[in-house]
Scaffold this motif. Sequence first.
Motif, PDB file in Angstrom:
ATOM      1  N   ILE A   1       0.801  -1.231  -0.057  1.00 23.06           N
ATOM      2  CA  ILE A   1       0.091  -0.036   0.042  1.00 23.06           C
ATOM      3  C   ILE A   1       0.914   1.199  -0.002  1.00 23.06           C
ATOM      4  O   ILE A   1       0.246   2.448  -0.112  1.00 23.06           O
ATOM      5  N   LEU A   2       2.176   0.967   0.005  1.00 21.95           N
ATOM      6  CA  LEU A   2       3.074   2.288   0.082  1.00 21.95           C
ATOM      7  C   LEU A   2       3.050   2.824  -1.297  1.00 21.95           C
ATOM      8  O   LEU A   2       3.254   2.121  -2.114  1.00 21.95           O
ATOM      9  N   PRO A   3       3.009   4.297  -1.200  1.00 23.27           N
ATOM     10  CA  PRO A   3       3.467   4.758  -2.487  1.00 23.27           C
ATOM     11  C   PRO A   3       4.695   4.751  -3.096  1.00 23.27           C
ATOM     12  O   PRO A   3       5.424   5.999  -3.032  1.00 23.27           O
ATOM     13  N   ILE A   4       5.472   3.851  -3.222  1.00 24.56           N
ATOM     14  CA  ILE A   4       6.812   3.638  -3.821  1.00 24.56           C
ATOM     15  C   ILE A   4       6.847   3.261  -5.093  1.00 24.56           C
ATOM     16  O   ILE A   4       5.967   2.349  -5.431  1.00 24.56           O
ATOM     17  N   SER A   5       8.031   3.153  -5.691  1.00 23.57           N
ATOM     18  CA  SER A   5       7.974   2.593  -7.005  1.00 23.57           C
ATOM     19  C   SER A   5       8.100   1.065  -7.176  1.00 23.57           C
ATOM     20  O   SER A   5       8.208   0.334  -6.264  1.00 23.57           O
ATOM     21  N   LEU A   6       7.934   0.624  -8.527  1.00 24.06           N
ATOM     22  CA  LEU A   6       7.828  -0.505  -8.690  1.00 24.06           C
ATOM     23  C   LEU A   6       9.169  -1.619  -8.524  1.00 24.06           C
ATOM     24  O   LEU A   6       9.363  -2.531  -7.861  1.00 24.06           O
ATOM     25  N   ALA A   7      10.260  -0.602  -8.771  1.00 21.19           N
ATOM     26  CA  ALA A   7      11.694  -1.278  -8.508  1.00 21.19           C
ATOM     27  C   ALA A   7      11.848  -1.418  -7.059  1.00 21.19           C
ATOM     28  O   ALA A   7      12.364  -2.248  -6.541  1.00 21.19           O
ATOM     29  N   ALA A   8      11.357  -0.446  -6.225  1.00 19.76           N
ATOM     30  CA  ALA A   8      11.477  -0.454  -4.839  1.00 19.76           C
ATOM     31  C   ALA A   8      10.835  -1.592  -3.989  1.00 19.76           C
ATOM     32  O   ALA A   8      11.302  -2.294  -3.333  1.00 19.76           O
ATOM     33  N   LYS A   9       9.562  -1.778  -4.560  1.00 17.99           N
ATOM     34  CA  LYS A   9       8.694  -2.986  -4.209  1.00 17.99           C
ATOM     35  C   LYS A   9       9.330  -4.326  -4.478  1.00 17.99           C
ATOM     36  O   LYS A   9       9.657  -5.183  -3.635  1.00 17.99           O
ATOM     37  N   GLN A  10      10.044  -4.297  -5.742  1.00 17.32           N
ATOM     38  CA  GLN A  10      10.657  -5.561  -6.196  1.00 17.32           C
ATOM     39  C   GLN A  10      11.791  -5.742  -5.224  1.00 17.32           C
ATOM     40  O   GLN A  10      12.119  -6.992  -4.719  1.00 17.32           O
ATOM     41  N   LYS A  11      12.856  -4.754  -5.070  1.00 14.83           N
ATOM     42  CA  LYS A  11      13.759  -5.088  -4.215  1.00 14.83           C
ATOM     43  C   LYS A  11      13.399  -5.411  -2.591  1.00 14.83           C
ATOM     44  O   LYS A  11      14.148  -6.154  -2.068  1.00 14.83           O
ATOM     45  N   LEU A  12      12.496  -4.960  -2.145  1.00 16.56           N
ATOM     46  CA  LEU A  12      11.925  -5.283  -0.922  1.00 16.56           C
ATOM     47  C   LEU A  12      11.321  -6.763  -0.696  1.00 16.56           C
ATOM     48  O   LEU A  12      11.699  -7.662   0.106  1.00 16.56           O
ATOM     49  N   MET A  13      10.586  -7.008  -1.777  1.00 20.24           N
ATOM     50  CA  MET A  13      10.109  -8.528  -1.885  1.00 20.24           C
ATOM     51  C   MET A  13      11.251  -9.353  -1.962  1.00 20.24           C
ATOM     52  O   MET A  13      11.050 -10.600  -1.486  1.00 20.24           O
ATOM     53  N   GLU A  14      12.222  -9.103  -2.630  1.00 16.35           N
ATOM     54  CA  GLU A  14      13.337 -10.097  -2.833  1.00 16.35           C
ATOM     55  C   GLU A  14      14.229 -10.236  -1.528  1.00 16.35           C
ATOM     56  O   GLU A  14      14.896 -11.318  -1.377  1.00 16.35           O
ATOM     57  N   LEU A  15      14.140  -9.363  -0.658  1.00 12.79           N
ATOM     58  CA  LEU A  15      15.003  -9.480   0.490  1.00 12.79           C
ATOM     59  C   LEU A  15      14.717 -10.885   1.390  1.00 12.79           C
ATOM     60  O   LEU A  15      13.425 -10.894   1.668  1.00 12.79           O
ATOM     61  N   PRO A  16      15.630 -11.459   1.681  1.00 11.43           N
ATOM     62  CA  PRO A  16      15.434 -12.809   2.180  1.00 11.43           C
ATOM     63  C   PRO A  16      14.906 -12.599   3.802  1.00 11.43           C
ATOM     64  O   PRO A  16      14.252 -13.442   4.433  1.00 11.43           O
ATOM     65  N   ASP A  17      15.383 -11.664   4.608  1.00 15.43           N
ATOM     66  CA  ASP A  17      15.419 -11.632   5.854  1.00 15.43           C
ATOM     67  C   ASP A  17      14.191 -10.427   6.275  1.00 15.43           C
ATOM     68  O   ASP A  17      14.005  -9.348   5.826  1.00 15.43           O
ATOM     69  N   PRO A  18      13.009 -11.040   6.736  1.00 17.47           N
ATOM     70  CA  PRO A  18      11.718 -10.346   7.169  1.00 17.47           C
ATOM     71  C   PRO A  18      11.863  -9.248   7.933  1.00 17.47           C
ATOM     72  O   PRO A  18      11.222  -8.284   7.629  1.00 17.47           O
ATOM     73  N   ARG A  19      12.767  -9.367   8.959  1.00 16.05           N
ATOM     74  CA  ARG A  19      13.065  -8.110   9.820  1.00 16.05           C
ATOM     75  C   ARG A  19      13.681  -7.038   9.027  1.00 16.05           C
ATOM     76  O   ARG A  19      13.464  -5.978   9.446  1.00 16.05           O
ATOM     77  N   VAL A  20      14.780  -7.217   8.186  1.00 20.13           N
ATOM     78  CA  VAL A  20      15.392  -6.131   7.664  1.00 20.13           C
ATOM     79  C   VAL A  20      14.508  -5.441   6.637  1.00 20.13           C
ATOM     80  O   VAL A  20      14.322  -4.252   6.451  1.00 20.13           O
ATOM     81  N   ARG A  21      13.567  -6.289   5.918  1.00 18.41           N
ATOM     82  CA  ARG A  21      12.430  -5.830   5.039  1.00 18.41           C
ATOM     83  C   ARG A  21      11.569  -4.742   5.986  1.00 18.41           C
ATOM     84  O   ARG A  21      11.373  -3.627   5.483  1.00 18.41           O
ATOM     85  N   LEU A  22      11.099  -5.286   6.986  1.00 19.02           N
ATOM     86  CA  LEU A  22      10.388  -4.433   8.052  1.00 19.02           C
ATOM     87  C   LEU A  22      11.137  -3.133   8.506  1.00 19.02           C
ATOM     88  O   LEU A  22      10.660  -2.094   8.588  1.00 19.02           O
ATOM     89  N   GLU A  23      12.308  -3.290   8.764  1.00 17.84           N
ATOM     90  CA  GLU A  23      13.131  -1.998   9.370  1.00 17.84           C
ATOM     91  C   GLU A  23      13.286  -1.158   8.265  1.00 17.84           C
ATOM     92  O   GLU A  23      13.148   0.146   8.538  1.00 17.84           O
ATOM     93  N   LEU A  24      13.399  -1.803   6.817  1.00 16.01           N
ATOM     94  CA  LEU A  24      13.330  -0.526   5.747  1.00 16.01           C
ATOM     95  C   LEU A  24      12.064   0.055   5.699  1.00 16.01           C
ATOM     96  O   LEU A  24      11.907   1.290   5.469  1.00 16.01           O
ATOM     97  N   VAL A  25      10.840  -0.535   5.748  1.00 19.15           N
ATOM     98  CA  VAL A  25       9.540  -0.017   5.541  1.00 19.15           C
ATOM     99  C   VAL A  25       9.532   0.878   6.862  1.00 19.15           C
ATOM    100  O   VAL A  25       9.105   2.166   6.686  1.00 19.15           O
ATOM    101  N   ASP A  26       9.987   0.518   7.897  1.00 21.05           N
ATOM    102  CA  ASP A  26       9.813   1.528   9.253  1.00 21.05           C
ATOM    103  C   ASP A  26      10.797   2.862   9.007  1.00 21.05           C
ATOM    104  O   ASP A  26      10.310   3.968   9.132  1.00 21.05           O
ATOM    105  N   GLU A  27      11.930   2.667   8.326  1.00 24.50           N
ATOM    106  CA  GLU A  27      12.700   3.727   8.188  1.00 24.50           C
ATOM    107  C   GLU A  27      11.846   4.607   7.135  1.00 24.50           C
ATOM    108  O   GLU A  27      11.986   5.973   7.280  1.00 24.50           O
ATOM    109  N   PHE A  28      11.219   4.415   6.238  1.00 22.32           N
ATOM    110  CA  PHE A  28      10.648   5.120   5.118  1.00 22.32           C
ATOM    111  C   PHE A  28       9.308   5.895   5.933  1.00 22.32           C
ATOM    112  O   PHE A  28       9.175   7.027   5.408  1.00 22.32           O
ATOM    113  N   LEU A  29       8.602   4.889   6.549  1.00 20.64           N
ATOM    114  CA  LEU A  29       7.649   5.822   7.239  1.00 20.64           C
ATOM    115  C   LEU A  29       7.868   6.732   8.177  1.00 20.64           C
ATOM    116  O   LEU A  29       7.332   7.752   8.148  1.00 20.64           O
TER     117      LEU A  29
END
Length: 200
Positions: free
Chosen positions: A165-193
């Motif tokens: 639901i975040l207004p981020i680019s397709l490329a950014a969403k792809q990179k986040l989806m690819e991350l194997p560590d869910p905590r790192v993915r959430l930390e990056l989302v938290d940083e953006f928010l």
Amino acid sequence: MTDLPLFPLQTVLFPGGLLSLKVFEARYLDLVSTCLRERRPFGVVALHKGNEVRRSDESIVFEDIGVTAELLEVDSAQPGILHLRCRGAQRFRIGATRQQTDGLWIGSVQMLPDDTTAAPGEALHETVRGLANAIASLKGKGVEPFEQPYQFDSAGWVANRWCEILPISLAAKQKLMELPDPRVRLELVDEFLRGQGVVK
């Protein structure tokens, strides 16, 4: 490695995410028929170059990592048109591709591990609460964006739902989806928010 029919789209599907599709091209009508008959998924991959609708004079390039899609509902309200509701399941990496004579892409893929079970750390609790508030707000507008049950105790689930639901680019969403560590993915989302002032 296993063969998987591919559906290149200008979107990123996340595991556990919902996807609605309108299908009218013959290659995809046949794909849906096969998936229903054999009770098998297809692969959704984000387009890096090109269009979703087939053009004979145009080449397409899609990402190396996608997510399998399971059919939840198929509605044929009009002849020759199907409306699909799908759920993202498992990530995969494409090793090689080939295109059939009907235009359907087939990938030789390796399935990737599901997110490890990891609870959001205490520092990320505001981001979890923020998602709960966002869901409540969307429901108030008559929108049900995510499938229940909600998994607020899963870092991967919370990160994936935010990414959708975040207004981020397709490329950014792809990179986040690819991350194997869910905590790192959430930390990056938290940083953006926090950078956007959504979470303090």
